[in-house]
Write a protein that holds these residues in place. Structure first.
Motif, PDB file in Angstrom:
ATOM      1  N   HIS A  73       0.924  -1.276   0.006  1.00  0.00           N
ATOM      2  CA  HIS A  73       0.099   0.040   0.009  1.00  0.00           C
ATOM      3  C   HIS A  73       0.933   1.143  -0.119  1.00  0.00           C
ATOM      4  N   ALA A  74       0.307   2.266  -0.840  1.00  0.00           N
ATOM      5  CA  ALA A  74       1.292   3.435  -0.991  1.00  0.00           C
ATOM      6  C   ALA A  74       1.419   4.113   0.402  1.00  0.00           C
ATOM      7  N   GLY A  75       0.779   3.987   1.140  1.00  0.00           N
ATOM      8  CA  GLY A  75       0.719   4.976   2.503  1.00  0.00           C
ATOM      9  C   GLY A  75       1.477   4.133   3.632  1.00  0.00           C
ATOM     10  N   THR A  76       2.239   2.971   3.444  1.00  0.00           N
ATOM     11  CA  THR A  76       2.915   2.517   4.512  1.00  0.00           C
ATOM     12  C   THR A  76       4.340   3.228   4.536  1.00  0.00           C
ATOM     13  N   ASP A  77       4.785   3.096   5.869  1.00  0.00           N
ATOM     14  CA  ASP A  77       6.123   3.316   5.997  1.00  0.00           C
ATOM     15  C   ASP A  77       7.206   2.576   5.074  1.00  0.00           C
ATOM     16  N   ASP A  78       7.009   1.535   4.697  1.00  0.00           N
ATOM     17  CA  ASP A  78       7.618   0.761   3.936  1.00  0.00           C
ATOM     18  C   ASP A  78       8.090   1.220   2.404  1.00  0.00           C
ATOM     19  N   PHE A  79       6.801   1.365   1.962  1.00  0.00           N
ATOM     20  CA  PHE A  79       6.877   2.194   0.757  1.00  0.00           C
ATOM     21  C   PHE A  79       7.199   3.662   0.771  1.00  0.00           C
ATOM     22  N   ALA A  80       7.050   4.174   1.782  1.00  0.00           N
ATOM     23  CA  ALA A  80       7.649   5.484   1.781  1.00  0.00           C
ATOM     24  C   ALA A  80       9.220   5.806   1.940  1.00  0.00           C
ATOM     25  N   ARG A  81       9.977   4.561   2.142  1.00  0.00           N
ATOM     26  CA  ARG A  81      11.375   4.492   2.227  1.00  0.00           C
ATOM     27  C   ARG A  81      11.975   3.760   0.876  1.00  0.00           C
ATOM     28  N   TYR A  82      11.216   2.887   0.366  1.00  0.00           N
ATOM     29  CA  TYR A  82      11.827   2.112  -0.523  1.00  0.00           C
ATOM     30  C   TYR A  82      11.052   2.235  -1.983  1.00  0.00           C
ATOM     31  N   GLY A  83       9.745   2.879  -1.999  1.00  0.00           N
ATOM     32  CA  GLY A  83       8.746   2.672  -3.056  1.00  0.00           C
ATOM     33  C   GLY A  83       9.579   3.221  -4.449  1.00  0.00           C
ATOM     34  N   ALA A  84      10.422   4.165  -4.234  1.00  0.00           N
ATOM     35  CA  ALA A  84      10.816   4.584  -5.617  1.00  0.00           C
ATOM     36  C   ALA A  84      11.422   3.520  -6.459  1.00  0.00           C
ATOM     37  N   GLU A  85      12.219   2.482  -5.472  1.00  0.00           N
ATOM     38  CA  GLU A  85      12.940   1.211  -6.056  1.00  0.00           C
ATOM     39  C   GLU A  85      12.149   0.364  -6.410  1.00  0.00           C
ATOM     40  N   TRP A  86      10.913   0.317  -5.968  1.00  0.00           N
ATOM     41  CA  TRP A  86       9.928  -0.721  -6.387  1.00  0.00           C
ATOM     42  C   TRP A  86       9.120  -0.643  -7.781  1.00  0.00           C
ATOM     43  N   MET A  87       8.873   0.740  -8.221  1.00  0.00           N
ATOM     44  CA  MET A  87       8.114   0.950  -9.100  1.00  0.00           C
ATOM     45  C   MET A  87       8.629   0.650 -10.367  1.00  0.00           C
ATOM     46  N   ALA A  88       7.733   0.115 -11.556  1.00  0.00           N
ATOM     47  CA  ALA A  88       8.314  -0.166 -12.830  1.00  0.00           C
ATOM     48  C   ALA A  88       8.788   1.076 -13.293  1.00  0.00           C
ATOM     49  N   ASP A  89       8.043   2.247 -13.085  1.00  0.00           N
ATOM     50  CA  ASP A  89       8.328   3.694 -13.445  1.00  0.00           C
ATOM     51  C   ASP A  89       8.845   4.514 -12.418  1.00  0.00           C
ATOM     52  N   ALA A  90      10.221   4.583 -12.180  1.00  0.00           N
ATOM     53  CA  ALA A  90      10.679   5.380 -10.956  1.00  0.00           C
ATOM     54  C   ALA A  90      10.312   6.679 -10.812  1.00  0.00           C
TER      55      ALA A  90
END
Length: 387
Positions: free
Chosen positions: A1-18
């Motif tokens: 989920h985009a609202g989680t702390d994990d995504f806030a930290r690493y989300g840019a690395e996880w998306m197909a489109d950075a």
């Protein structure tokens, strides 16, 4: 989920489109991201540590094959790391309909396959005329891949089509017979799980399961002889097929049983596995001594032909004894199935599964011939044993 702390930290690395920066809602990371693969596996590892589990299920995994392999091989080891379960008791399943990819498919213990076939089934159709031995062998012959492959259907066969094709018995037996012919996982319910018809129609499978229990069909002494290899019997019609399951425990009770002759795969096994098999067979000697030698013949008819079968097996090759000393049983079809209308506790009319004896479904050995009836697009399980 985009609202989680994990995504806030690493989300840019996880998306197909950075350049994407979603701030809410569900997101779909790309398995191509190494840090996401590491995070994903770590989460399961932590869950295994805290709670323990013995199985996983992947629903049509999609992405670069070698990246999926990186995830599935590590989760395979995480799943098998549970000390409460032996490796053989784990279940790691995959739905991968029509798409086999050995880069990652080797890290599963069973597979669902067949949802893609629904596109060929119209609203008034069943699998008849499409799913034949050639198609079934190509799609479901699990031995080709090393794990069981099970037919998957999802509510595409309509009740009217079932009745038009001969009723629940005929429709179930068509697919059930193909599974038995190929030694694959047996469908546990009506093909395509007929929608909104409840569980009673699925009771049609009870006939086969009772025969399986009665004859210990899944016992390890049974050796499958498929129709493309068997030379024990000749069939009278072009579109008929016969596979055998032969159990001869009497050959395993001696001091030095010849496992290389009994188990076709024995000579291909490592020496230490061969030695372990010898020990396990020796430990089962008392159990084996109490069992009968037995052959189960599956005859499948992929045509409109109906009538009495009179087969002449090679009794000598079969190895159970002279035909006059043997008996035959029509193990499944001697029990009939129908749906009856009854009233439930509220007085509402509902369907109820009913079973009954069918004397017209016989099996006998007559003048060295194996005799039994056959119907169109169906099978018979004929059990042969000493009287």
């Amino acid at each position: 989920h985009a609202g989680t702390d994990d995504f806030a930290r690493y989300g840019a690395e996880w998306m197909a489109d950075a350049f994407q920066r979603p701030t809410e809602g569900l997101i779909t990371p790309t398995v191509a991201s190494k840090s996401f693969r590491d995070f994903f596996v770590w989460r399961y590892w932590r869950y295994q540590q805290k709670y323990g589990y013995r199985g996983l299920y992947y629903d049509n995994p999609y992405g670069p094959a070698l990246k999926l392999r990186d995830v599935t091989k590590r989760l395979y080891n995480v799943t098998l790391s549970n000390p409460q379960f032996a490796a053989r008791d784990t279940d790691i399943g995959l739905a991968s309909n029509g798409i086999y990819n050995m880069a990652f498919s080797g890290f599963f213990t069973y597979q669902w396959n067949g949802e893609h076939l629904n596109s060929v089934i119209g609203p008034n159709d069943t699998y008849r005329g499409f799913l034949d031995p050639a198609v079934f062998r190509a799609e479901y012959m699990g031995h080709n891949y090393g794990w069981p492959v099970m037919i998957l259907g999802q509510g595409r066969v309509r009740r009217a089509a079932v009745e038009a094709a001969g009723g629940p018995e005929a429709v179930q037996d068509h697919v059930e017979g193909l599974a038995l012919l190929h030694d694959t996982a047996i469908p546990g319910m009506m093909p395509c799980c007929i929608v909104h018809d409840g569980s009673e129609i699925n009771q049609v499978t009870t006939r086969l399961y009772k025969a399986i229990e009665r004859h210990h069909f899944f016992h390890w002494t049974y050796q499958h002889v498929p129709y493309w290899q068997q030379q024990l019997v000749t069939l009278p019609q072009e579109k008929m097929y016969a596979s055998w399951y032969i159990a001869q425990p009497s050959k395993l009770t001696g001091d030095k049983p010849d496992l290389a002759r009994y188990f076709t795969m024995y000579r291909h096994l490592p020496h230490h596995i061969q030695q372990r098999l010898l020990q396990e067979v020796a430990a089962a000697r008392d159990e084996l001594a109490g069992m009968k030698d037995k052959a189960i013949l599956i005859v499948y008819n992929d045509s409109e032909w109906e009538g009495e079968m009179r087969l002449k097996p090679d009794w000598t090759k079969l190895g159970l004894g002279a035909p006059e000393t043997l008996m035959a049983e029509n193990a499944v079809h001697s029990t009939g199935f129908r749906l009856e209308k009854v009233k439930d506790t509220d007085g509402k009319e509902v369907e109820k599964a009913a079973f009954f004896e069918r004397p017209e479904e016989y099996a006998k050995i007559e003048n060295s011939a194996l005799v039994f009836p056959m119907t169109k697009y169906n099978y018979r399980m004929i059990v042969i044993a000493q009287q």
